[in-house]
Design a protein around this motif. Structure first.
Motif, PDB file in Angstrom:
ATOM      1  N   ALA A 216       0.833  -1.208   0.000  1.00 22.76           N
ATOM      2  CA  ALA A 216       0.000   0.000   0.000  1.00 22.76           C
ATOM      3  C   ALA A 216       0.869   1.259   0.000  1.00 22.76           C
ATOM      4  CB  ALA A 216      -0.928  -0.005   1.211  1.00 22.76           C
ATOM      5  N   ASN A 217       1.927   1.255   0.807  1.00 24.24           N
ATOM      6  CA  ASN A 217       2.823   2.415   0.875  1.00 24.24           C
ATOM      7  C   ASN A 217       3.553   2.637  -0.450  1.00 24.24           C
ATOM      8  OD1 ASN A 217       2.147   2.908   3.544  1.00 24.24           O
ATOM      9  ND2 ASN A 217       3.855   1.687   4.362  1.00 24.24           N
ATOM     10  N   LEU A 218       3.988   1.548  -1.072  1.00 28.12           N
ATOM     11  CA  LEU A 218       4.686   1.657  -2.348  1.00 28.12           C
ATOM     12  C   LEU A 218       3.758   2.212  -3.425  1.00 28.12           C
ATOM     13  CD1 LEU A 218       7.094   1.228  -4.186  1.00 28.12           C
ATOM     14  CD2 LEU A 218       6.462  -1.197  -4.377  1.00 28.12           C
ATOM     15  N   LEU A 219       2.528   1.750  -3.447  1.00 31.62           N
ATOM     16  CA  LEU A 219       1.555   2.261  -4.420  1.00 31.62           C
ATOM     17  C   LEU A 219       1.307   3.751  -4.218  1.00 31.62           C
ATOM     18  CD1 LEU A 219      -1.068  -0.656  -4.515  1.00 31.62           C
ATOM     19  CD2 LEU A 219       0.380   0.121  -6.410  1.00 31.62           C
ATOM     20  N   THR A 220       1.226   4.162  -2.959  1.00 34.01           N
ATOM     21  CA  THR A 220       1.011   5.587  -2.650  1.00 34.01           C
ATOM     22  C   THR A 220       2.180   6.428  -3.143  1.00 34.01           C
ATOM     23  OG1 THR A 220      -0.330   5.051  -0.709  1.00 34.01           O
ATOM     24  CG2 THR A 220       0.639   7.255  -0.795  1.00 34.01           C
ATOM     25  N   LYS A 221       3.409   5.958  -2.919  1.00 40.68           N
ATOM     26  CA  LYS A 221       4.602   6.691  -3.374  1.00 40.68           C
ATOM     27  C   LYS A 221       4.636   6.808  -4.897  1.00 40.68           C
ATOM     28  CE  LYS A 221       7.530   5.392   0.559  1.00 40.68           C
ATOM     29  NZ  LYS A 221       8.700   4.585   1.010  1.00 40.68           N
ATOM     30  N   ILE A 222       4.308   5.724  -5.568  1.00 45.08           N
ATOM     31  CA  ILE A 222       4.311   5.728  -7.043  1.00 45.08           C
ATOM     32  C   ILE A 222       3.313   6.750  -7.564  1.00 45.08           C
ATOM     33  CG2 ILE A 222       3.737   4.353  -9.087  1.00 45.08           C
ATOM     34  CD1 ILE A 222       4.802   1.885  -7.544  1.00 45.08           C
ATOM     35  N   ARG A 223       2.130   6.768  -6.975  1.00 42.19           N
ATOM     36  CA  ARG A 223       1.074   7.671  -7.428  1.00 42.19           C
ATOM     37  C   ARG A 223       1.388   9.120  -7.066  1.00 42.19           C
ATOM     38  NH1 ARG A 223      -3.215   3.133  -5.411  1.00 42.19           N
ATOM     39  NH2 ARG A 223      -3.280   1.939  -7.377  1.00 42.19           N
ATOM     40  N   ASN A 224       1.992   9.330  -5.879  1.00 42.24           N
ATOM     41  CA  ASN A 224       2.338  10.689  -5.458  1.00 42.24           C
ATOM     42  C   ASN A 224       3.436  11.291  -6.328  1.00 42.24           C
ATOM     43  OD1 ASN A 224       0.454  10.654  -3.426  1.00 42.24           O
ATOM     44  ND2 ASN A 224       1.918  10.225  -1.779  1.00 42.24           N
ATOM     45  N   ARG A 225       4.293  10.431  -6.868  1.00 37.71           N
ATOM     46  CA  ARG A 225       5.344  10.909  -7.762  1.00 37.71           C
ATOM     47  C   ARG A 225       4.833  11.101  -9.189  1.00 37.71           C
ATOM     48  NH1 ARG A 225       8.995   7.016  -4.900  1.00 37.71           N
ATOM     49  NH2 ARG A 225       8.555   5.525  -6.580  1.00 37.71           N
ATOM     50  N   GLY A 226       3.585  10.745  -9.407  1.00 37.88           N
ATOM     51  CA  GLY A 226       2.999  10.904 -10.737  1.00 37.88           C
ATOM     52  C   GLY A 226       3.490   9.880 -11.740  1.00 37.88           C
ATOM     53  N   GLU A 227       4.046   8.780 -11.243  1.00 37.91           N
ATOM     54  CA  GLU A 227       4.548   7.736 -12.139  1.00 37.91           C
ATOM     55  C   GLU A 227       3.415   6.823 -12.593  1.00 37.91           C
ATOM     56  OE1 GLU A 227       7.634   5.565 -10.233  1.00 37.91           O
ATOM     57  OE2 GLU A 227       8.811   7.342  -9.698  1.00 37.91           O
ATOM     58  N   GLU A 228       3.586   6.263 -13.752  1.00 37.45           N
ATOM     59  CA  GLU A 228       2.621   5.269 -14.233  1.00 37.45           C
ATOM     60  C   GLU A 228       2.980   3.913 -13.628  1.00 37.45           C
ATOM     61  OE1 GLU A 228       0.957   3.258 -18.390  1.00 37.45           O
ATOM     62  OE2 GLU A 228       2.343   4.966 -18.454  1.00 37.45           O
ATOM     63  N   LEU A 229       2.005   3.279 -13.049  1.00 37.48           N
ATOM     64  CA  LEU A 229       2.240   1.984 -12.424  1.00 37.48           C
ATOM     65  C   LEU A 229       2.371   0.887 -13.480  1.00 37.48           C
ATOM     66  CD1 LEU A 229       2.318   0.156  -9.844  1.00 37.48           C
ATOM     67  CD2 LEU A 229      -0.164  -0.082 -10.117  1.00 37.48           C
ATOM     68  N   ALA A 230       3.475   0.175 -13.435  1.00 35.04           N
ATOM     69  CA  ALA A 230       3.647  -1.007 -14.295  1.00 35.04           C
ATOM     70  C   ALA A 230       3.023  -2.181 -13.549  1.00 35.04           C
ATOM     71  CB  ALA A 230       5.129  -1.248 -14.581  1.00 35.04           C
ATOM     72  N   ILE A 231       1.732  -2.402 -13.768  1.00 40.23           N
ATOM     73  CA  ILE A 231       0.976  -3.324 -12.920  1.00 40.23           C
ATOM     74  C   ILE A 231       1.474  -4.761 -13.013  1.00 40.23           C
ATOM     75  CG2 ILE A 231      -0.855  -3.742 -14.628  1.00 40.23           C
ATOM     76  CD1 ILE A 231      -2.816  -3.661 -12.170  1.00 40.23           C
ATOM     77  N   ASN A 232       1.898  -5.188 -14.187  1.00 38.96           N
ATOM     78  CA  ASN A 232       2.415  -6.555 -14.307  1.00 38.96           C
ATOM     79  C   ASN A 232       3.694  -6.722 -13.494  1.00 38.96           C
ATOM     80  OD1 ASN A 232       0.524  -6.176 -16.484  1.00 38.96           O
ATOM     81  ND2 ASN A 232       1.308  -8.047 -17.403  1.00 38.96           N
ATOM     82  N   ASP A 233       4.561  -5.707 -13.522  1.00 38.28           N
ATOM     83  CA  ASP A 233       5.804  -5.745 -12.753  1.00 38.28           C
ATOM     84  C   ASP A 233       5.508  -5.716 -11.253  1.00 38.28           C
ATOM     85  OD1 ASP A 233       7.097  -5.730 -15.172  1.00 38.28           O
ATOM     86  OD2 ASP A 233       7.662  -3.612 -15.082  1.00 38.28           O
ATOM     87  N   PHE A 234       4.534  -4.905 -10.878  1.00 35.36           N
ATOM     88  CA  PHE A 234       4.156  -4.818  -9.459  1.00 35.36           C
ATOM     89  C   PHE A 234       3.644  -6.180  -8.976  1.00 35.36           C
ATOM     90  CE2 PHE A 234       1.683  -3.935  -5.726  1.00 35.36           C
ATOM     91  CZ  PHE A 234       2.353  -2.879  -5.103  1.00 35.36           C
ATOM     92  N   CYS A 235       2.779  -6.800  -9.768  1.00 35.42           N
ATOM     93  CA  CYS A 235       2.240  -8.119  -9.412  1.00 35.42           C
ATOM     94  C   CYS A 235       3.355  -9.160  -9.329  1.00 35.42           C
ATOM     95  CB  CYS A 235       1.187  -8.555 -10.427  1.00 35.42           C
ATOM     96  SG  CYS A 235      -0.362  -7.623 -10.333  1.00 35.42           S
ATOM     97  N   ALA A 236       4.299  -9.085 -10.266  1.00 40.38           N
ATOM     98  CA  ALA A 236       5.416 -10.037 -10.271  1.00 40.38           C
ATOM     99  C   ALA A 236       6.281  -9.854  -9.029  1.00 40.38           C
ATOM    100  CB  ALA A 236       6.245  -9.855 -11.529  1.00 40.38           C
ATOM    101  N   THR A 237       6.527  -8.600  -8.635  1.00 44.02           N
ATOM    102  CA  THR A 237       7.315  -8.305  -7.441  1.00 44.02           C
ATOM    103  C   THR A 237       6.619  -8.834  -6.201  1.00 44.02           C
ATOM    104  OG1 THR A 237       8.224  -6.297  -8.452  1.00 44.02           O
ATOM    105  CG2 THR A 237       8.329  -6.460  -6.041  1.00 44.02           C
TER     106      THR A 237
END
Length: 317
Positions: A216-237
């Protein structure tokens, strides 16, 4: 010896027929489509759907097995654990059939049933270690003989399957989240993001609430930085961390207890990456057994196989 087994612990209505331990039929009516609307299992709805579907499932199970109901010698059913209302529907059905047919009733444990789902196509060799992974449970169990279960460790909070569902909800994925994350992870880069290995210690216990919070914290940081989430990579991690955690604890137990066999059990045992990692344990000189996919999720066949073992043990006393 013919056993009719009823499984209604959660959101699958399942009835199986086994003859001398061999599966003649295993009918499963899934409620996932109904519960998906609410983002998870609704206990009251589950109970009502069991009540609605049970007679049809029973009829189909007998038809597929090509036997008459009067050919049944035992009625087995899931008594615990599970949703109380759902379990009650299966219990009443089992008691009714037992009374009508005047045959013995076998109330059984759902978690033990998951382990014995792996014994449907494979003879157990002892000592044996079982890794039980599901939406509600994560346990590491030692067996030195049939039906003797010693819990070496269990989850201190969220089960691994529960963690999958909660992270999937954070990602806006559909319920149930485990299969969706598993599928997306297959084409992702597990090194793209960083998540901690939860409860990385020398115990056999598990903890997944910290991993859920870290995700949850990592997702918040990604979104706060305005980055596009690589959802497949996130799921793999995320999936790699879950699998590594389970394998680390299991590998420690293998080295300490020197089992002849390790068994994967429970709904999460359908996970592709986990199955691959689990089979890789044979490099440690232990036989690794994963059940067929049809015996991973809740099903009557696993309860019937457990019931068959109970009868064999009682007859050998």
């Amino acid at each position: 010896m013919v056993i009719l087994a009823i499984e209604t612990s959660c959101d699958e209505t399942s009835i199986a027929v086994l003859a001398d331990g061999k599966v003649l039929s295993n009918v499963i009516s899934s409620q996932i489509a109904e519960h998906t609307k609410f983002g998870g299992v609704v206990p009251e709805l589950a109970s009502r759907l069991h009540l609605k579907n049970l007679s049809y499932v029973l009829s189909q199970a007998l038809h597929n097995a090509k036997i008459a109901i009067t050919d049944i010698n035992y009625i087995a059913y899931t008594a615990t654990p599970g949703l109380i209302g759902a379990l009650h529907i299966g219990k009443v059905a089992a008691e009714t059939l037992s009374t009508y047919l005047e045959i013995p009733l076998l109330p059984l444990n759902h978690l033990s049933g998951h382990i014995y789902g792996a014994a449907i196509d494979q003879q157990f060799e002892f000592p044996l270690l079982a890794l039980l992974v599901s939406g509600g449970h994560t346990q590491l169990i030692l067996m030195t003989r049939h039906l003797k279960f010693e819990i070496l460790g269990s989850t201190l909070d969220d089960a691994v399957g529960e963690c999958y569902d909660k992270v999937a909800r954070m990602l806006g994925l559909s319920y149930p989240g485990g299969p969706v994350i598993d599928q997306l992870a297959q084409t992702g880069n597990p090194d793209r993001y960083q998540l901690p290995l939860p409860l990385n210690d020398k115990s056999y216990n598990f903890s997944f609430s910290g991993l859920k919070s870290a995700a949850a914290n990592l997702l918040t940081k990604i979104r706060n930085r305005g980055e596009e989430l690589a959802i497949n990579d996130f799921c793999a991690t995320f999936q790699k961390v879950c699998v590594d955690t389970l394998m680390q604890k299991l590998t420690m137990a293998i080295k300490e207890y020197q089992p002849k066999m390790v068994v994967l059990a429970g709904g999460v045992s359908a996970n592709q990456s986990l199955r691959k990692a689990f089979l890789g344990l044979e490099s440690l000189g232990v036989k690794a057994v994963v059940p067929k996919l049809e015996y991973c999720t809740d099903n009557g066949a696993m309860i019937g196989r457990l019931g068959y073992q109970e009868i064999l043990n009682n007859n050998n006393k």
